[in-house]
Scaffold this active site. Sequence first.
Site, mmCIF file in Angstrom:
data_model
loop_
_atom_site.group_PDB
_atom_site.id
_atom_site.type_symbol
_atom_site.label_atom_id
_atom_site.label_comp_id
_atom_site.label_asym_id
_atom_site.label_seq_id
_atom_site.Cartn_x
_atom_site.Cartn_y
_atom_site.Cartn_z
ATOM 1 N N SER A 763 0.804 -1.223 0.000
ATOM 2 C CA SER A 763 0.000 0.000 0.000
ATOM 3 C C SER A 763 0.832 1.265 0.000
ATOM 4 O O SER A 763 0.271 2.350 -0.058
ATOM 5 C CB SER A 763 -0.921 0.021 1.250
ATOM 6 O OG SER A 763 -1.845 -1.043 1.206
ATOM 7 N N LYS A 806 -9.149 2.653 5.582
ATOM 8 C CA LYS A 806 -8.130 3.684 5.428
ATOM 9 C C LYS A 806 -8.751 5.081 5.319
ATOM 10 O O LYS A 806 -8.266 6.037 5.931
ATOM 11 C CB LYS A 806 -7.282 3.393 4.179
ATOM 12 C CG LYS A 806 -6.455 2.117 4.271
ATOM 13 C CD LYS A 806 -5.748 1.849 2.950
ATOM 14 C CE LYS A 806 -4.953 0.554 3.006
ATOM 15 N NZ LYS A 806 -4.294 0.247 1.724
#
Length: 870
Positions: A763, A806
Amino acid sequence: MTGGRPLFVLPHTTALFPGVVLSLGVSRRDNAALVSSLHKASLSSSSSDKLVACVTLKQGANEGDSAASDAAATDGYRDDDRDSDKQLVKFSDDLSLFYSYGCLARVVRVERAVTGQLQVVLEGLSRFRLLSITSKDPYCSATIEQYDITPPDSTDIPTYTLVAQLKRLARDLLSFLASASATSSPPATSSLASNTRAIRRLEAVVNRSGYQDAGKVADLLVFTLDVPVEQKIAVLAARSQVELLSKAVELLSQQINMIKISQSINTSVDTNLNKKQRDFLLRQQLKAIRQELGDKDNEFNEDEELSELAKKLESAELPPEAEKVVERELKRLKRMQPTQAEYQVCRTYLETLSEIPWSVATDDKIDAEMMHGAREQLDHDHYGLEQVKKRLLEYLAVIRLKSRGQDKSVIEKAPILLLVGPPGVGKTSLAKSVASALGRKFYRISLGGVRDEAEIRGHRRTYVGAMPGLIVQAYRKVGVINPVVLLDEIDKMGENSVHGDPSAAMLEVLDPEQNNAFNDHYVNVPLDLSKTLFIATANSLDTIPAPLLDRMETIRLSGYTYLEKKHIAQQFLIPKQVVANGLENGQLNLTENALLKIATSYTREAGVRHLEREIAAVCRGKAVEFASFLENETAEKYESLVNENDVEKYLGMEKFESEIAGRELKPGVVTGLAYMGSGNGGLLFIEASKYARGAGSGGGGGGLQLTGNLGAVIKESAMLALTWVRAHGFELQLVDASTDNPLAGYDVHIHAPAGAIPKDGPSAGVAMTVALVSLLSMKPVPAEVAMTGEMTLRGQVLPVGGIKEKVLAAHRAGIRKILLPLRNRKDVEHDMPQNVRDEIVFVYLSSIWDALAEVWPDTGRPVTMVESRL
């Protein structure tokens, strides 16, 4: 002879006979007054002044009488005190309180025991009949008719025969008692059975007694027998020698027969006893006693228990295969003796089968208002969670349609739902709401820490202490075949070990195509689980084996936004904590700004558990203020309102601050987004710095050093980012045409703060690339911009997971612009709360150049080179 005498009331279990010396503890008020009066009399007083009429109180004659009294003889054979009358009988002239016959006695002495209790010694003299009560204060006095029994006539053959029979029975009784005392197994027919010394003295009295002493011997023997006091009073009421001897002989015969029966029972038990059967001694004794009594109809014996078990199994409506097993095991059980070791194992197995609800089901709330009622129930219990509610309503709709024209209790192949999300978002309570909406029973099975396969499938019956698994035990407790079963913390089951693999045992439980014939090792009969709605919960999918995960329908529950937390607090948490902390409605009013401050400055979580604890702390603070106001009327007026400025007074200094508020705008620092293993999202700061290579290290440059507890995948992302920046240094205007290395003479150090937290996953590629470009171009990245995504070596941005977690973490931290991969756009539009989409600007990237252009608009894109074919 008729006259008046003071009454000494004996306990309802004691009767005094002529020739017997009795020691009693004085605990009654009237007895104490009488004894005190006699004790104060001078020693020169005539003996008639110390004569009292001893009469026995009837059991239950008065509410205040203690029914557990006893007395002791001190005629040389017994000397103890067991008078336990602790309550007093109210004075009354009612003759029905006492037995009509008693014994005139002389007070031998009065003394004080070591315990402080007053003791009196009485010697029985002659019989009397109670006529009337003459006085009641301070003690009772009565008019009595005194009489004596004339000695037997030696010329009377019936009397002579009775005397001979009495002595013979007395010797037999004392012989039985002596032998029982020697073998330490006294029968419960006489209090002398364990007193060898007293038995010997009685034998001496019987042997010394002549024909004229037959009446005294009869009185003494009857007094020592443990027979009901009514039978003793009947002997005391005898008017003639023949009547006295006849009743005494009858009582002695009964006692001897009881001793013989007791010894016969003990003998029959001992002959059938061996080493393996000693544990069943009491059971055999009980059985032998029942056989001797011949009372099998009123007693609950083993055969009746088996009959009840058979009826229970018959009414359980077992499936055909189970019926065959039950029939076979019942036949085996009836052939076995209760003393066999396998008897209890077989019986416990059949009792378990009878307790399983093979066909008992709860009727679902299937009617015209079912869907509307279920929606209201879910909305009442939970705020938000629209995707979860949508799936549950779909399930209810299917039940509604399938039930038309069918039996409402028959629902096949219930789905297996898996609720995945961080702690505190309402997974367990959501399952309870589903059970309430359906009208089904609810049961929770905690799988956290389960490491033995037998805990799921059960133990085989050959093992000691075998028992069914958790699934079968759940059915036994809820009592229906179609409950809602919550499999809590399924991601925390133990892994494969020497005890087996519990997750593999769950495969059959959670497979809708197979669980209609689940096989528990203990039950060993197929059990239908298809009517049960299983709902599993987990914080993460990483530890769930792929085959098990494939059998469940996954529903994700992400964290709450601040708006959702505010509604949850106002609708659920505050009313709950107000009541829990002793306040009432209206005594605590938290403003919206105060709630927002608690959520942002005192908690940092995806769920609401810690938020509830902080609200509880505020409630406790207000409870102290309200209690002080109630105790002190002069105190300041109680204020129920808590605003933003009051929060710090109750919760102390702020625990969290905005993660980006103090971030300086320096080149090389970028805010990334990460997905934590517990189901939470978080910010991942990337810091890059360059430093000159040391002397003698050679030319070139571009060495890479990584710190911050980084995993293998994220390290590869850093290497990939460095390679891409070096390869595109000219397009990025980091170098001129004369050099091709933007890091000539320098090495790079990339660090991720919070080094105690492990970080890994695909990520951070975009964030690391932007950090390196920022470092080398000396252009800072705006603090309110965050980004996530992985990058290929060609610069393409790849999609990543955990977008909702997130984004919610970025929203809580104050981020207002997020760069996401283009292929994650559907995650934002489909699953993101509307208020988050309104407050955050989402920028979608197809390549790394899109990210650079968004951060620095003046960044030029490389010109696509077209190959000439001329």
